[in-house]
Design a protein around this motif. Structure first.
Motif, PDB file in Angstrom:
ATOM      1  N   VAL A  62     -38.692   1.809 -50.180  1.00  0.00           N
ATOM      2  CA  VAL A  62     -38.619   3.163 -49.653  1.00  0.00           C
ATOM      3  C   VAL A  62     -39.683   3.336 -48.580  1.00  0.00           C
ATOM      4  CG1 VAL A  62     -38.681   5.616 -50.173  1.00  0.00           C
ATOM      5  CG2 VAL A  62     -37.751   4.014 -51.848  1.00  0.00           C
ATOM      6  N   GLU A  63     -39.236   3.479 -47.334  1.00  0.00           N
ATOM      7  CA  GLU A  63     -40.146   3.654 -46.206  1.00  0.00           C
ATOM      8  C   GLU A  63     -40.532   5.122 -46.052  1.00  0.00           C
ATOM      9  OE1 GLU A  63     -37.076   0.476 -44.886  1.00  0.00           O
ATOM     10  OE2 GLU A  63     -37.074   2.384 -45.977  1.00  0.00           O
TER      11      GLU A  63
ATOM     12  N   VAL B 241     -38.557  -4.658 -39.767  1.00  0.00           N
ATOM     13  CA  VAL B 241     -37.499  -4.888 -38.794  1.00  0.00           C
ATOM     14  C   VAL B 241     -37.120  -3.532 -38.214  1.00  0.00           C
ATOM     15  CG1 VAL B 241     -35.174  -5.800 -38.420  1.00  0.00           C
ATOM     16  CG2 VAL B 241     -36.684  -6.883 -40.097  1.00  0.00           C
ATOM     17  N   ARG B 242     -36.805  -3.472 -36.936  1.00  0.00           N
ATOM     18  CA  ARG B 242     -36.455  -2.193 -36.331  1.00  0.00           C
ATOM     19  C   ARG B 242     -35.132  -2.289 -35.587  1.00  0.00           C
ATOM     20  NH1 ARG B 242     -41.191  -1.837 -31.649  1.00  0.00           N
ATOM     21  NH2 ARG B 242     -40.316  -3.408 -30.217  1.00  0.00           N
TER      22      ARG B 242
ATOM     23  N   TYR C 133     -37.195   2.036 -38.375  1.00  0.00           N
ATOM     24  CA  TYR C 133     -37.981   0.928 -38.901  1.00  0.00           C
ATOM     25  C   TYR C 133     -37.626   0.701 -40.363  1.00  0.00           C
ATOM     26  CZ  TYR C 133     -40.849   0.605 -34.740  1.00  0.00           C
ATOM     27  OH  TYR C 133     -41.290   0.407 -33.449  1.00  0.00           O
ATOM     28  N   TYR C 134     -37.306  -0.544 -40.681  1.00  0.00           N
ATOM     29  CA  TYR C 134     -36.896  -0.928 -42.022  1.00  0.00           C
ATOM     30  C   TYR C 134     -37.903  -1.884 -42.645  1.00  0.00           C
ATOM     31  CZ  TYR C 134     -32.279   0.732 -40.578  1.00  0.00           C
ATOM     32  OH  TYR C 134     -31.231   1.488 -40.125  1.00  0.00           O
ATOM     33  N   CYS C 135     -38.163  -1.699 -43.907  1.00  0.00           N
ATOM     34  CA  CYS C 135     -38.871  -2.655 -44.743  1.00  0.00           C
ATOM     35  C   CYS C 135     -37.836  -3.578 -45.376  1.00  0.00           C
ATOM     36  CB  CYS C 135     -39.653  -1.891 -45.814  1.00  0.00           C
ATOM     37  SG  CYS C 135     -40.462  -2.890 -47.059  1.00  0.00           S
TER      38      CYS C 135
ATOM     39  N   TRP D 202     -33.144  -4.324 -48.379  1.00  0.00           N
ATOM     40  CA  TRP D 202     -33.620  -3.474 -47.290  1.00  0.00           C
ATOM     41  C   TRP D 202     -33.907  -2.074 -47.787  1.00  0.00           C
ATOM     42  CZ3 TRP D 202     -33.639  -5.220 -42.070  1.00  0.00           C
ATOM     43  CH2 TRP D 202     -33.063  -6.472 -41.872  1.00  0.00           C
ATOM     44  N   GLY D 203     -34.856  -1.415 -47.151  1.00  0.00           N
ATOM     45  CA  GLY D 203     -35.055   0.001 -47.385  1.00  0.00           C
ATOM     46  C   GLY D 203     -34.069   0.827 -46.590  1.00  0.00           C
ATOM     47  N   GLN D 204     -34.197   2.138 -46.702  1.00  0.00           N
ATOM     48  CA  GLN D 204     -33.282   3.053 -46.024  1.00  0.00           C
ATOM     49  C   GLN D 204     -33.657   3.296 -44.569  1.00  0.00           C
ATOM     50  OE1 GLN D 204     -35.873   4.100 -47.735  1.00  0.00           O
ATOM     51  NE2 GLN D 204     -36.733   5.745 -46.471  1.00  0.00           N
ATOM     52  N   GLY D 205     -34.864   2.960 -44.192  1.00  0.00           N
ATOM     53  CA  GLY D 205     -35.342   3.134 -42.838  1.00  0.00           C
ATOM     54  C   GLY D 205     -36.065   4.452 -42.633  1.00  0.00           C
ATOM     55  N   THR D 206     -36.985   4.455 -41.675  1.00  0.00           N
ATOM     56  CA  THR D 206     -37.681   5.665 -41.275  1.00  0.00           C
ATOM     57  C   THR D 206     -37.705   5.729 -39.751  1.00  0.00           C
ATOM     58  OG1 THR D 206     -39.702   6.988 -41.576  1.00  0.00           O
ATOM     59  CG2 THR D 206     -39.992   4.604 -41.351  1.00  0.00           C
TER      60      THR D 206
END
Length: 123
Positions: free
Chosen positions: A5-6, A37-38, A94-96, A113-117
């Motif tokens: 979770v970002e 990763v973006r 941006y993803y973790c 992967w996270g959901q991104g921020t």
């Protein structure tokens, strides 16, 4: 279940800074390499940075080298990306991501992967 979770994204002016966090759960955090990763609008995903399990080795894309710093707190199960001297071209989601495979280069493969921020750099 594995969760990434970002948080920490937002709107910032060129030259400014943001600190992104990724809270991890559902797996043995200290056993895995992690990456940021973006993805910019209309573009493919671009690898930004990676860190090994213990945090002793870090890797950066040329586009962010010298401006971004990746780190991790294994006790808190948290991955960090400190972003300084931000540029409009850094605008992206941006993803973790958890690293499943590391190859020479180095190159990376991911399994979670996270959901991104959202990070927006604009004046």
């Amino acid at each position: 279940q594995v969760q990434l979770v970002e948080s920490g994204g937002g709107l910032v002016q060129p030259g400014g800074s943001l600190r992104l966090s990724c809270a991890a759960s559902g797996f043995t955090f200290e056993n895995y390499w992690l990456s940021w990763v973006r993805q910019a609008p209309g573009k493919g995903r671009q690898w930004v940075s990676a860190i090994n399990s213990g945090g002793s080795s870090t890797y950066y894309a040329d586009s962010v080298k010298g401006r971004f710093t990746i780190s991790r707190d294994n006790a808190k199960h948290t991955l960090i990306l400190q972003m300084n001297s931000l540029k409009p071209e850094d605008t992206a989601v941006y993803y973790c991501a958890r690293v499943s495979r590391v190859s020479s280069g180095p190159t990376f493969e991911y399994d979670y992967w996270g959901q991104g921020t959202q990070v927006t750099v604009s004046s």
